[in-house]
Design a protein around this motif. Structure first.
Motif, PDB file in Angstrom:
ATOM      1  N   HIS A  73      -2.037 -50.436  47.298  1.00 22.95           N
ATOM      2  CA  HIS A  73      -0.693 -50.580  46.720  1.00 22.95           C
ATOM      3  C   HIS A  73      -0.695 -50.257  45.243  1.00 22.95           C
ATOM      4  O   HIS A  73       0.298 -49.787  44.707  1.00 22.95           O
ATOM      5  CB  HIS A  73      -0.139 -51.967  47.023  1.00 22.95           C
ATOM      6  CG  HIS A  73       0.246 -52.086  48.461  1.00 22.95           C
ATOM      7  ND1 HIS A  73      -0.604 -52.592  49.403  1.00 22.95           N
ATOM      8  CD2 HIS A  73       1.353 -51.677  49.115  1.00 22.95           C
ATOM      9  CE1 HIS A  73      -0.028 -52.516  50.582  1.00 22.95           C
ATOM     10  NE2 HIS A  73       1.156 -51.963  50.441  1.00 22.95           N
ATOM     11  N   GLU A 104       8.466 -57.075  48.602  1.00 23.76           N
ATOM     12  CA  GLU A 104       7.511 -58.073  48.096  1.00 23.76           C
ATOM     13  C   GLU A 104       7.308 -57.980  46.585  1.00 23.76           C
ATOM     14  O   GLU A 104       6.904 -58.937  45.944  1.00 23.76           O
ATOM     15  CB  GLU A 104       6.154 -57.969  48.813  1.00 23.76           C
ATOM     16  CG  GLU A 104       5.512 -56.612  48.880  1.00 23.76           C
ATOM     17  CD  GLU A 104       6.048 -55.741  50.010  1.00 23.76           C
ATOM     18  OE1 GLU A 104       7.026 -56.148  50.653  1.00 23.76           O
ATOM     19  OE2 GLU A 104       5.505 -54.651  50.232  1.00 23.76           O
ATOM     20  N   ARG A 109      12.687 -53.641  53.848  1.00 23.08           N
ATOM     21  CA  ARG A 109      11.593 -54.235  54.625  1.00 23.08           C
ATOM     22  C   ARG A 109      11.412 -55.690  54.206  1.00 23.08           C
ATOM     23  O   ARG A 109      11.404 -55.997  53.014  1.00 23.08           O
ATOM     24  CB  ARG A 109      10.291 -53.478  54.385  1.00 23.08           C
ATOM     25  CG  ARG A 109       9.150 -54.053  55.213  1.00 23.08           C
ATOM     26  CD  ARG A 109       7.892 -53.255  55.088  1.00 23.08           C
ATOM     27  NE  ARG A 109       7.273 -53.420  53.785  1.00 23.08           N
ATOM     28  CZ  ARG A 109       6.146 -52.805  53.427  1.00 23.08           C
ATOM     29  NH1 ARG A 109       5.567 -51.952  54.260  1.00 23.08           N
ATOM     30  NH2 ARG A 109       5.627 -53.003  52.245  1.00 23.08           N
ATOM     31  N   ASP A 123       6.259 -58.295  52.817  1.00 26.35           N
ATOM     32  CA  ASP A 123       4.932 -57.914  53.319  1.00 26.35           C
ATOM     33  C   ASP A 123       3.905 -58.423  52.318  1.00 26.35           C
ATOM     34  O   ASP A 123       3.346 -57.674  51.531  1.00 26.35           O
ATOM     35  CB  ASP A 123       4.847 -56.386  53.471  1.00 26.35           C
ATOM     36  CG  ASP A 123       3.492 -55.937  53.999  1.00 26.35           C
ATOM     37  OD1 ASP A 123       2.636 -56.790  54.286  1.00 26.35           O
ATOM     38  OD2 ASP A 123       3.286 -54.714  54.119  1.00 26.35           O
ATOM     39  N   LYS A 147      -1.581 -57.795  48.246  1.00 29.73           N
ATOM     40  CA  LYS A 147      -0.375 -58.207  47.522  1.00 29.73           C
ATOM     41  C   LYS A 147      -0.262 -59.730  47.596  1.00 29.73           C
ATOM     42  O   LYS A 147       0.023 -60.275  48.656  1.00 29.73           O
ATOM     43  CB  LYS A 147       0.866 -57.559  48.143  1.00 29.73           C
ATOM     44  CG  LYS A 147       0.896 -56.057  47.928  1.00 29.73           C
ATOM     45  CD  LYS A 147       2.087 -55.410  48.590  1.00 29.73           C
ATOM     46  CE  LYS A 147       1.934 -55.309  50.075  1.00 29.73           C
ATOM     47  NZ  LYS A 147       2.896 -54.378  50.708  1.00 29.73           N
ATOM     48  N   GLY A 171       4.516 -44.067  55.564  1.00 31.32           N
ATOM     49  CA  GLY A 171       3.222 -44.182  54.882  1.00 31.32           C
ATOM     50  C   GLY A 171       2.994 -42.942  54.026  1.00 31.32           C
ATOM     51  O   GLY A 171       3.797 -41.996  54.039  1.00 31.32           O
TER      52      GLY A 171
HETATM   53  C1  PEP Z   1       2.065 -48.401  55.405  1.00 33.44           C
HETATM   54  O1  PEP Z   1       1.249 -49.268  55.735  1.00 33.44           O
HETATM   55  O2  PEP Z   1       1.915 -47.185  55.648  1.00 33.44           O
HETATM   56  C2  PEP Z   1       3.278 -48.769  54.658  1.00 33.44           C
HETATM   57  C3  PEP Z   1       4.226 -47.902  54.421  1.00 33.44           C
HETATM   58  O3  PEP Z   1       3.351 -50.041  54.179  1.00 33.44           O
HETATM   59  P1  PEP Z   1       2.520 -50.530  52.893  1.00 33.44           P
HETATM   60  O4  PEP Z   1       1.905 -49.319  52.248  1.00 33.44           O
HETATM   61  O5  PEP Z   1       3.463 -51.220  51.991  1.00 33.44           O
HETATM   62  O6  PEP Z   1       1.505 -51.442  53.505  1.00 33.44           O
END
Ligand code: PEP
Ligand code: MG
Length: 574
Positions: free
Chosen positions: A193, A302, A336, A339, A344, A507
């Motif tokens: 992240h 988040e 969303r 998460d 995180k 993603g």
């Molecule tokens: C992923 O997992 O591809 C996604 C888009 O969510 P994050 O990167 O926030 O986990």
């Protein structure tokens, strides 16, 4: 001395600027010797940092909300006591004088000695106070090292390149308030992240440089090549000239791409492709509009919960969601739900340390374990839904009962709003993230219960290949082209298309130009990515034919040989 370091490219582009070293307590801080004549100044620097932290803690005490639990005040008092204890406020001063070492080093050495003593304490309450000592030391280090610290006043922020051992996603959010020229870190994977946030800042960044923080000095001239993952320290004039030229070429290309802002994304054979944006904070909407995105495919909420000691209230969340929804003027906004977990973390709520956080109480699992937090968020999202077109997205689902429980809580949130005569969009669509292999393999479980799907390839790759996406030690094994990953991605897209349910990829694969045509060939018609990548992906789409891509993509899918897959991909992209 000039030298070159190689890491993993995170964010395209080239930047040239001066190193600005930042730190966090988790890292080994650099040690350097202090000249005899500068010792008093170094002790003064240490004292000034302590004073700054005392001021910060006073400020925290002054801002404690009336409804905060009583322990919160006690916890700040404890931090003040730790700070003023001679073991932290006096001993490092003596170390600086005796060993002629820098203040950071003296402080961390003293902390390590203390922490080791805590480890041997039997009483679990006292043992846990170790974390308090670490947090206090982290505050002092931040004050010493400028994290988020004072930015050198006399210099242009855009010319500063942040050099850190590691940065947490929460750190990156703080950096969003500045306009640095680039970021480089020793550790981290390209889909962590932290990396995703660096990308969202639209500035060149490299992770996994291993020793950059140790080898680079404040103010060193740096070239960050975010395309190749190359960091050049103290370049000679010829190299500098070459990179300046490439930098201006890239800027020209970027300007050209801007002309595509309002061009519809249609392939050569007439297929209309939806291009959506990923955001982390309401302020990111500006970049979304500049890129001409057709909506928001992923709002990672988040980040609203980070860098704070309390949770955002329903009203505060509602305001944040409403701002985004209103700014998008009727275009879809996919929000969303929280998460949290894995890399995180929430500052304000202690989540018990987990043996394996990526496999622990993360995302929907956390929300179902904390229904009040989830309900508060659901109500805030529902309230925002009457100001535009909101879609609700639930992360990390793996079980049918998780979908059922989430939907039941959504019904409860709706009912509580209806009882209070608060308006919301009754037709709000609910989608699920496909980011656990089990979900991709049991897709009917999702298509039957939800309105849309979004493929989280970052986690899908992490969980399929058993590779921690934040760990640079295994970053070389993180492979979107692994046959298992491609099978899961293609299978999800094709099954969703057959079931007539909307599917997007949100993603990092969605914004990877090398994969655009392959995903089109798999049948993908909706991509959600960082706005900075959107126009380049659009340009690729405009020059692609699905009829041509389909058989090539099917061949890639049949391949079990990595080298051949890459060869075929090169042909697809030729
Ligand atoms: C992923 O997992 O591809 C996604 C888009 O969510 P994050 O990167 O926030 O986990
Ligand atoms: Mg994910």
């Amino acid at each position: 001395m000039n030298f070159v370091l190689h890491g993993a490219p995170v964010s395209a582009g080239i930047t040239i600027g001066y190193a600005h070293l930042v730190s966090s307590a988790r890292l080994e801080v650099a040690q350097y010797e202090i000249a005899q004549t500068s010792i008093d100044a170094e002790v003064g620097r240490f004292d000034a940092a302590l004073e700054r932290v005392r001021g910060e803690l006073r400020e925290v005490t002054g801002n404690i909300p009336a409804d905060a639990p009583a322990e919160f005040g006690a916890f700040v008092d404890l931090h003040r006591m730790i700070l003023d204890d001679s073991t932290l406020s006096e001993v490092p001063r003596e170390l600086i004088r005796a060993e002629r070492c820098n203040a950071e080093w003296a402080l961390v050495r003293q902390m390590e000695g203390l922490v080791a003593q805590f480890d041997s304490i039997e009483d679990p309450y006292l043992r846990e106070r170790k974390a308090d000592v670490q947090q206090v030391v982290e505050r002092v280090l931040k004050a010493l090292l400028g994290h988020p610290g004072p930015i050198p006043q006399s210099r242009d922020e855009q010319k500063l390149i942040v050099v850190a051992h590691d940065l947490s996603p929460a750190d990156m959010i703080l950096f969003k308030q500045h306009q640095f020229g680039g970021f480089v870190t020793d550790v981290g994977g390209v889909t962590s992240h932290t990396a995703i946030l660096a990308r969202s800042l639209g500035i060149p960044a490299i992770v996994g440089l291993h020793l950059a923080r140790h080898m680079i000095r404040e103010n060193d001239l740096l070239i960050v090549d975010g395309l190749q993952g190359v960091l050049i320290v103290a370049p000679d004039p010829a190299v500098l000239g070459e990179y300046q030229l490439r930098q201006s070429q890239l800027e020209l290309e970027r300007q050209k791409l801007r002309r595509l802002r309002s061009t519809p994304a249609i392939t050569l054979d007439g297929a209309q492709i939806e291009l959506l944006a990923n955001i982390e904070l309401p302020q990111d909407v500006e970049g979304v509009r500049e890129a001409g995105a057709q909506g928001i495919g992923l709002f990672r909420t988040e980040f609203l919960f980070m860098n704070r000691r309390n949770l955002p209230s329903e009203d505060e969340q509602f305001e944040a969601y409403r701002t985004v929804v209103a700014a998008m003027r009727g275009l879809p906004v996919t929000i969303r739900t929280l998460d949290i977990g894995a890399d995180k973390s929430l500052d304000g709520r202690a989540i018990e340390p987990m043996p394996n956080p990526a496999l622990g109480l993360r995302a929907i699992r956390y929300c179902l374990a904390e229904p009040q937090i989830f309900l508060t968020q659901l109500r805030a999202i529902l309230r925002a839904s009457q100001f535009g077109r909101v879609r609700l997205l639930i992360p990390m689902l793996a079980h049918a009962h998780e979908i059922e429980q989430a939907l039941a809580l959504l019904r409860q949130a709706k009912a509580s709003l209806a009882d209070a005569h608060v308006a919301y969009d009754r037709g709000i669509e609910v989608g699920g993230m496909i980011e656990v292999p089990a979900a991709a393999l049991a897709l009917p479980m999702f298509t039957r219960r939800l309105n849309f799907l979004s493929l989280g390839t970052n986690d899908l790759i992490q969980y399929t290949l058993a590779i921690d996406r934040t760990d640079d030690a295994v970053a070389h094994l993180y492979d979107p082209l692994h046959p298992a990953v491609l099978h899961l991605v293609a299978h999800t897209i094709q099954s969703a298309n057959r079931a007539g349910i909307a599917v997007a990829v949100c993603g990092e694969m969605a914004g990877d130009l090398a994969l655009t045509r392959l995903l089109l060939g798999f049948g993908l018609r909706s991509f959600s990515m960082d706005p900075a990548q959107l126009l380049a992906v659009k340009e690729r789409i405009l020059r692609s034919s699905i009829a041509e891509m389909k058989p090539l993509a099917a061949r890639v899918l049949r391949s079990t040989d990595g080298a051949k897959t890459r060869e075929m991909l090169a042909k697809i992209n030729a």
